[in-house]
Scaffold this motif. Sequence first.
Motif, mmCIF file in Angstrom:
data_model
loop_
_atom_site.group_PDB
_atom_site.id
_atom_site.type_symbol
_atom_site.label_atom_id
_atom_site.label_comp_id
_atom_site.label_asym_id
_atom_site.label_seq_id
_atom_site.Cartn_x
_atom_site.Cartn_y
_atom_site.Cartn_z
ATOM 1 N N VAL A 195 -3.568 -3.509 -11.263
ATOM 2 C CA VAL A 195 -3.378 -2.131 -11.703
ATOM 3 C C VAL A 195 -2.210 -1.551 -10.923
ATOM 4 O O VAL A 195 -2.190 -1.609 -9.685
ATOM 5 C CB VAL A 195 -4.639 -1.281 -11.478
ATOM 6 N N ALA A 196 -1.235 -0.997 -11.635
ATOM 7 C CA ALA A 196 -0.042 -0.424 -11.005
ATOM 8 C C ALA A 196 0.010 1.077 -11.259
ATOM 9 O O ALA A 196 -0.302 1.544 -12.360
ATOM 10 C CB ALA A 196 1.215 -1.076 -11.557
ATOM 11 N N LEU A 197 0.408 1.829 -10.255
ATOM 12 C CA LEU A 197 0.673 3.256 -10.389
ATOM 13 C C LEU A 197 2.162 3.486 -10.183
ATOM 14 O O LEU A 197 2.724 3.048 -9.178
ATOM 15 C CB LEU A 197 -0.128 4.054 -9.358
ATOM 16 N N VAL A 227 -4.667 11.090 -7.648
ATOM 17 C CA VAL A 227 -5.377 10.137 -6.789
ATOM 18 C C VAL A 227 -6.804 9.938 -7.290
ATOM 19 O O VAL A 227 -7.289 8.801 -7.398
ATOM 20 C CB VAL A 227 -5.373 10.614 -5.323
ATOM 21 N N GLU A 228 -7.487 11.035 -7.632
ATOM 22 C CA GLU A 228 -8.849 10.926 -8.137
ATOM 23 C C GLU A 228 -8.894 10.189 -9.467
ATOM 24 O O GLU A 228 -9.809 9.382 -9.727
ATOM 25 C CB GLU A 228 -9.466 12.316 -8.290
ATOM 26 N N GLU A 229 -7.926 10.438 -10.331
ATOM 27 C CA GLU A 229 -7.895 9.756 -11.628
ATOM 28 C C GLU A 229 -7.697 8.254 -11.453
ATOM 29 O O GLU A 229 -8.305 7.444 -12.152
ATOM 30 C CB GLU A 229 -6.779 10.334 -12.512
ATOM 31 N N VAL A 230 -6.844 7.869 -10.516
ATOM 32 C CA VAL A 230 -6.631 6.444 -10.250
ATOM 33 C C VAL A 230 -7.913 5.810 -9.727
ATOM 34 O O VAL A 230 -8.306 4.709 -10.133
ATOM 35 C CB VAL A 230 -5.472 6.233 -9.256
ATOM 36 N N ARG A 231 -8.600 6.515 -8.855
ATOM 37 C CA ARG A 231 -9.855 5.975 -8.317
ATOM 38 C C ARG A 231 -10.907 5.821 -9.408
ATOM 39 O O ARG A 231 -11.658 4.840 -9.427
ATOM 40 C CB ARG A 231 -10.356 6.879 -7.188
ATOM 41 N N LYS A 232 -10.962 6.781 -10.339
ATOM 42 C CA LYS A 232 -11.912 6.679 -11.450
ATOM 43 C C LYS A 232 -11.639 5.431 -12.289
ATOM 44 O O LYS A 232 -12.559 4.760 -12.760
ATOM 45 C CB LYS A 232 -11.823 7.917 -12.336
ATOM 46 N N LEU A 233 -10.364 5.142 -12.496
ATOM 47 C CA LEU A 233 -9.980 4.012 -13.345
ATOM 48 C C LEU A 233 -10.119 2.669 -12.647
ATOM 49 O O LEU A 233 -10.053 1.621 -13.285
ATOM 50 C CB LEU A 233 -8.534 4.195 -13.816
ATOM 51 N N ALA A 278 -3.156 6.916 -3.242
ATOM 52 C CA ALA A 278 -3.774 6.304 -4.416
ATOM 53 C C ALA A 278 -3.843 4.789 -4.361
ATOM 54 O O ALA A 278 -4.640 4.175 -5.088
ATOM 55 C CB ALA A 278 -3.016 6.729 -5.676
ATOM 56 N N ILE A 279 -3.037 4.170 -3.519
ATOM 57 C CA ILE A 279 -3.014 2.707 -3.467
ATOM 58 C C ILE A 279 -4.196 2.201 -2.635
ATOM 59 O O ILE A 279 -4.647 2.866 -1.700
ATOM 60 C CB ILE A 279 -1.667 2.209 -2.901
ATOM 61 N N ARG A 280 -4.699 1.051 -2.967
ATOM 62 C CA ARG A 280 -5.831 0.481 -2.230
ATOM 63 C C ARG A 280 -5.381 -0.029 -0.859
ATOM 64 O O ARG A 280 -4.190 -0.282 -0.638
ATOM 65 C CB ARG A 280 -6.452 -0.681 -3.016
ATOM 66 N N PRO A 281 -6.337 -0.213 0.071
ATOM 67 C CA PRO A 281 -5.987 -0.847 1.340
ATOM 68 C C PRO A 281 -5.359 -2.224 1.101
ATOM 69 O O PRO A 281 -5.804 -2.973 0.225
ATOM 70 C CB PRO A 281 -7.341 -0.973 2.048
#
Length: 358
Positions: free
Chosen positions: A177-179, A232-238, A263-266
């Motif tokens: 998944v890319a932002l 950031v919240e929308e990315v986490r939801k997805l 928004a990026i994961r660890p």
Amino acid sequence: MKAARYYDNHDIRIEDIAEPEVRPGTVGIDVAWCGICGTDLHEYLDGPIFVPEAGKPHPISGESAPVTLGHEFSGVVYAVGEGVDDVRVGDHVVVEPYIIREDVDTSERNRAYHLSPDMNFIGLGGRGGGLGEKIAVERRWVHPISESLPLDQAALIEPLSVGAHAVERSGAEAGDVALIGGAGPIGLLTAAVLKAKGVTVIMSELSPIRREKALSSGVADHVFSPREVDVVEEVRKLTDGRGSDVAFECTSVDVVLNTLMDAIRPQGVLTVVSIWGHQPPFDMHKLVMKEIDLRGTIGYANNHPEAIRLVEEGKVDLEPFITGRIGLEHLVDEGFDTLINNNETAVKIIVSPSGAGL
């Protein structure tokens, strides 16, 4: 022949100049179309930057302002110099517009030739440009394309190669998944490469027109306005709370960089694609605590063949990103002025130096 000549910031003149000499080892090209790049706009507003200042010749090209602009272009071969036997008159081509010292290894073995000392670009550092009717280019930088690929779309191969190199630098793979922060030309074309590779693409963009372009062109799966939602919240939801695997900064805006960091994961990879004219405030502690891999990217290095293949195989459609076609005489009033003062209304404006494509 007609050419757009850069003298200084806010000083571009359409002039008659001599046609280029097709020397041994070079290819003469009738330019069909040339895109206006953000770099050209920076030169117009704030330069000279890449353009060598008048009286201060570039160490490789030996040229200084005035120079012919334009580095995103396509055309048809009209002549080949002695020693060139693998390109023919009539071939359709695009150009990888580098000015690089002759002793630099530009083969597949060297993926960093574009980082060599004094590197510059055709159409900025000299050696002609795509905003002239004709140009002569060293064979190394000429890439033949299929005649089935329209020449207006082919002018976008150069910025598509920027996106291909950015994706290569990120290490993004199918299923990731890319932002992407910013749906300007480079953001959209980076998204196109990601989608072609099987990556889910999320974009953050203020402009309603550019958000719509991202969706209608099919290069983004989800597009959000940071004015309307918490990106950031929308990315986490997805992503079931995980965050994006990779992120691409394509705006040079502080708040966008900070959003991507959140928004990026660890252990995700954040690739900075845009050119920054200022030093941003940066949360180094967050970088450390999330083990984010921050990478830069510039230009391309042997990425043109991949970009051409993606288009010729139908995996990337460039037509949706062309939002204007103009003649050379309207370069400033309909081209530069639109992209500077009304950039929300346009993505990529391309220019026909001879007017033959209009």
